[in-house]
Write a protein that holds these residues in place. Sequence first.
Motif, PDB file in Angstrom:
ATOM      1  N   PHE A 148      -1.523  -1.580   1.121  1.00  0.00           N
ATOM      2  CA  PHE A 148      -0.326  -1.783   0.286  1.00  0.00           C
ATOM      3  C   PHE A 148      -0.733  -1.780  -1.186  1.00  0.00           C
ATOM      4  CE2 PHE A 148       0.792  -3.681   4.309  1.00  0.00           C
ATOM      5  CZ  PHE A 148       2.154  -3.538   4.438  1.00  0.00           C
ATOM      6  N   ILE A 149       0.179  -1.317  -2.036  1.00  0.00           N
ATOM      7  CA  ILE A 149       0.015  -1.436  -3.494  1.00  0.00           C
ATOM      8  C   ILE A 149       1.184  -2.291  -3.982  1.00  0.00           C
ATOM      9  CG2 ILE A 149       0.036  -0.174  -5.706  1.00  0.00           C
ATOM     10  CD1 ILE A 149      -2.264   0.862  -4.157  1.00  0.00           C
ATOM     11  N   ILE A 150       0.906  -3.204  -4.885  1.00  0.00           N
ATOM     12  CA  ILE A 150       1.979  -4.008  -5.501  1.00  0.00           C
ATOM     13  C   ILE A 150       2.031  -3.646  -6.981  1.00  0.00           C
ATOM     14  CG2 ILE A 150       2.798  -6.361  -6.010  1.00  0.00           C
ATOM     15  CD1 ILE A 150       2.647  -5.807  -3.019  1.00  0.00           C
ATOM     16  N   GLU A 169      -3.797  -5.099   3.971  1.00  0.00           N
ATOM     17  CA  GLU A 169      -4.013  -5.877   2.750  1.00  0.00           C
ATOM     18  C   GLU A 169      -3.404  -5.223   1.522  1.00  0.00           C
ATOM     19  OE1 GLU A 169      -8.025  -6.788   1.573  1.00  0.00           O
ATOM     20  OE2 GLU A 169      -8.463  -7.416   3.629  1.00  0.00           O
ATOM     21  N   VAL A 170      -3.181  -6.059   0.520  1.00  0.00           N
ATOM     22  CA  VAL A 170      -2.838  -5.530  -0.801  1.00  0.00           C
ATOM     23  C   VAL A 170      -4.138  -5.021  -1.411  1.00  0.00           C
ATOM     24  CG1 VAL A 170      -1.970  -6.072  -3.100  1.00  0.00           C
ATOM     25  CG2 VAL A 170      -0.967  -7.187  -1.083  1.00  0.00           C
ATOM     26  N   MET A 171      -4.239  -3.724  -1.504  1.00  0.00           N
ATOM     27  CA  MET A 171      -5.485  -3.135  -2.003  1.00  0.00           C
ATOM     28  C   MET A 171      -5.572  -3.198  -3.519  1.00  0.00           C
ATOM     29  SD  MET A 171      -6.732  -2.480   0.861  1.00  0.00           S
ATOM     30  CE  MET A 171      -8.296  -2.008   0.159  1.00  0.00           C
ATOM     31  N   LEU A 172      -4.405  -3.231  -4.161  1.00  0.00           N
ATOM     32  CA  LEU A 172      -4.405  -3.271  -5.624  1.00  0.00           C
ATOM     33  C   LEU A 172      -3.083  -3.871  -6.086  1.00  0.00           C
ATOM     34  CD1 LEU A 172      -6.407  -2.254  -7.780  1.00  0.00           C
ATOM     35  CD2 LEU A 172      -5.097  -0.134  -7.888  1.00  0.00           C
ATOM     36  N   LYS A 173      -3.178  -4.809  -7.062  1.00  0.00           N
ATOM     37  CA  LYS A 173      -1.943  -5.314  -7.679  1.00  0.00           C
ATOM     38  C   LYS A 173      -1.948  -4.880  -9.142  1.00  0.00           C
ATOM     39  CE  LYS A 173       0.984  -9.213  -8.632  1.00  0.00           C
ATOM     40  NZ  LYS A 173       1.307 -10.608  -8.489  1.00  0.00           N
ATOM     41  N   ASP A 191       5.448 -12.235  -8.218  1.00  0.00           N
ATOM     42  CA  ASP A 191       4.411 -13.237  -8.539  1.00  0.00           C
ATOM     43  C   ASP A 191       3.869 -13.937  -7.300  1.00  0.00           C
ATOM     44  OD1 ASP A 191       4.666 -12.764 -11.279  1.00  0.00           O
ATOM     45  OD2 ASP A 191       6.460 -14.044 -11.362  1.00  0.00           O
ATOM     46  N   ARG A 192       4.538 -13.775  -6.151  1.00  0.00           N
ATOM     47  CA  ARG A 192       4.100 -14.515  -4.950  1.00  0.00           C
ATOM     48  C   ARG A 192       3.090 -13.735  -4.111  1.00  0.00           C
ATOM     49  NH1 ARG A 192       9.522 -15.771  -2.120  1.00  0.00           N
ATOM     50  NH2 ARG A 192       8.149 -16.685  -0.545  1.00  0.00           N
ATOM     51  N   ILE A 193       2.753 -12.512  -4.538  1.00  0.00           N
ATOM     52  CA  ILE A 193       1.775 -11.724  -3.759  1.00  0.00           C
ATOM     53  C   ILE A 193       0.566 -11.418  -4.621  1.00  0.00           C
ATOM     54  CG2 ILE A 193       1.409  -9.661  -2.365  1.00  0.00           C
ATOM     55  CD1 ILE A 193       4.350  -9.348  -2.029  1.00  0.00           C
ATOM     56  N   GLU A 194      -0.589 -11.784  -4.156  1.00  0.00           N
ATOM     57  CA  GLU A 194      -1.827 -11.513  -4.908  1.00  0.00           C
ATOM     58  C   GLU A 194      -2.578 -10.338  -4.291  1.00  0.00           C
ATOM     59  OE1 GLU A 194      -2.456 -12.723  -7.744  1.00  0.00           O
ATOM     60  OE2 GLU A 194      -0.708 -14.045  -7.538  1.00  0.00           O
ATOM     61  N   GLN A 195      -3.440  -9.727  -5.057  1.00  0.00           N
ATOM     62  CA  GLN A 195      -4.333  -8.696  -4.503  1.00  0.00           C
ATOM     63  C   GLN A 195      -5.163  -9.335  -3.397  1.00  0.00           C
ATOM     64  OE1 GLN A 195      -5.981  -5.936  -7.266  1.00  0.00           O
ATOM     65  NE2 GLN A 195      -7.927  -5.808  -6.166  1.00  0.00           N
ATOM     66  N   GLY A 196      -5.340  -8.627  -2.301  1.00  0.00           N
ATOM     67  CA  GLY A 196      -6.115  -9.167  -1.178  1.00  0.00           C
ATOM     68  C   GLY A 196      -5.249  -9.893  -0.162  1.00  0.00           C
ATOM     69  N   ALA A 197      -3.976 -10.183  -0.518  1.00  0.00           N
ATOM     70  CA  ALA A 197      -3.097 -10.894   0.438  1.00  0.00           C
ATOM     71  C   ALA A 197      -2.907 -10.031   1.684  1.00  0.00           C
ATOM     72  CB  ALA A 197      -1.747 -11.162  -0.218  1.00  0.00           C
ATOM     73  N   ASN A 237       0.485 -13.378   4.167  1.00  0.00           N
ATOM     74  CA  ASN A 237      -0.540 -14.303   4.671  1.00  0.00           C
ATOM     75  C   ASN A 237      -0.055 -15.090   5.885  1.00  0.00           C
ATOM     76  OD1 ASN A 237      -2.434 -13.499   2.769  1.00  0.00           O
ATOM     77  ND2 ASN A 237      -1.631 -14.937   1.232  1.00  0.00           N
ATOM     78  N   GLY A 238       0.635 -14.409   6.790  1.00  0.00           N
ATOM     79  CA  GLY A 238       1.011 -15.003   8.072  1.00  0.00           C
ATOM     80  C   GLY A 238       2.228 -15.892   8.051  1.00  0.00           C
TER      81      GLY A 238
END
Length: 665
Positions: free
Chosen positions: A549-551, A491-495, A607-613, A632-633
């Motif tokens: 992951f970090i974004i 997961e994205v742990m932090l954006k 902009d296409r990846i959110e935290q939690g993705a 997200n698959g």
Amino acid sequence: MHRATHRHPAQTANVKRGRPLSALNVAQKILLANAADGVTELPKPGQPLMIKFSHTLYQDATGTAAALAFEKMGVERVKTTSVIVVDHKTLQVGFIDGDDHRYLETFSKKYGAWFSRSGLGICHSVFLEDFATPGKSVIGADSHTTNAGGMGMLAMGAGGTDVSFAMAGKPYKISMPEVVEVRLKGKLHAGILAKDVILNVLAEIGIKGNKGICLEYTGEGVKSLAVTDRATITNMGTEGGVAFSIFPSDGVTKDYLKARGRKDAYSELKADEGASYSRTVEIDLDTLSPTIALYPRLKSMEPVGNHKGMKVDAVFIGSCTNANYPNLAKVGELLRGKRVKVDMAIAPGSQAVARMLSQAGYMEIFYSAGVRVMENACSACIGQGFSPPTNGVMLSTANRNFAGRSGTESAEVHLVSPVTAAASALTGELTDPREAFEGELKIKDVPMVVDIDSYVAPLPPEEAAKVELRYGPNIKSLPDLDPLPGALNGEVMLKLGPEVTTDLIQPAGKYLALRSNADEYAKQATFIQADETFSARAIEHRDAGGHGFIIAGDGYGMGSSREHAGLCPRILGIRAVIAKGFERIHLANLANFGILGLTFSDPADYDRIEQGAKLSLDTSELESGKMTLTVNGSEKISLDLAQGLEDLPMIRSGGALSYFAEQGS
Ligand code: MIC
Ligand code: SF4
């Protein structure tokens, strides 16, 4: 085979040859003079170049982890002139800092380094005074190692692991910079200090996007600057993100070395007639005015006059940037016979500076003006004491003003020169120092204090061999890091947004004590200011088998060289950082701890990846430098590897130390 004889991946880089240059500038000369064996020509800008550093520098905040890494390299004795300085963690509340200092002292004795005890000064200040040598090179586990560029030295900051490799005698890979000329016209006028010069240089070049350049100072203005002024200027090149900054070595350098009892260390270093530069920035010293760098992150550099009258709660004068004798003596002249209206502290850069101030009578002036004199150490620059009050406004002469760095999150810290700071302390509001004196601001000349015996000198090998390293309960050896999996799923742990500083990733201040215990430092501090749930969430995700992951936006990892900003997230299960762009030292630190640094091929995809993705990435594609991220698959995003392809074997093996060990087995 002995481990130390194996090559760091950086060593295997293919040095591409450029055209031979006939007339060389100072930067090109010093790079060639310090290039690794076999390199006879400089490559084109952007191409790798291997440097064999003659000197290395550790301080106590990054040094314990770096020393623990050095221990794992199995080398018997340092291969460089190595200097280890206690200056950051000097609060010594409880056993932790004292244990770290003792460990570093025994480490210095065992491996043949110079050791500077707590209170003797800030690493860059004492290095400039007693070790910096024109024409030579230093790599230090601190981003302001660039300070020694003022002495005509190739001086760069790096992560502690890389410094340890250099100390073990390994060449270090840099990217050949473009050489930008900063031509100084005219001369400095009373009330304008070197700090104002560098703030104006930073205003010209900006604080972003400069990692491919170095700055070389030229012009008639150079000779009006003392070595300490030059060091102020090269010190803060770091704030512009440049690889290094350099001054020529001339008569001023010679006189300084002579006064410090080191005349044999002098050699001339100047550009050849007709040397060229990739571009030129001109600074007219005659027209400079006192300048302020606004909070946070040197947001903008403006004339002090623009903010005249801004109320000030506290004033701190210190830091490796400008706590030298001439600057602090000027502060003494401004304060002579007067009293400050706000809390004010002065931390001299070194004990030599403090003793000169004392001999010239300035200490007495400070005390009778109502100033608090602090230790000869980093102190308030790194939030070790003298934190401002809630919502307070502080003027500081340090080089950084990242959010929260002062120890008070709600406070605003603005950066100014020592005389602007002193003049403002006298009025309680931001004041142009030229209003506080008439004439020249003459200072008392006293002989340099030189006390080489204050250091613990390197022991001869037979004695060194008998020294036992002494640890403490908070000193934990570095964790073993597992190899990069064939696929990353997590997961994205932090954006985060742009310009994420290493202070935001891994804060110092009260957490500095934990530098020798990476597990605990990770648990307690990583990203705490951005999201206090981060480490607990990351640990849960890691323990459930996820790859974090970090974004982030552009400029990820700006600021300090602290490698804990790579190591601690890695301990918490972060395997990749996807950003719009990275800062140089931090990107190398990520590689050293096996974290992938990736950039968006199209920055708009941020902009296409959110935290939690949920993200997945096939790491077998990495050698092509390009890869596809699945979000997200289903959604696909194209990414580029930000690190060099030559770093991949090391990242795959889990990081620099495991790679080194594998190579040696
Ligand atoms: C700093 O000024 O941020 C430091 C503290 O000196 C750092 C090193 C560190 O994080 O320990 C630096 O500049 O590299
Ligand atoms: Fe110390 Fe501050 Fe200099 Fe860093 S910038 S070395 S914390 S004085």
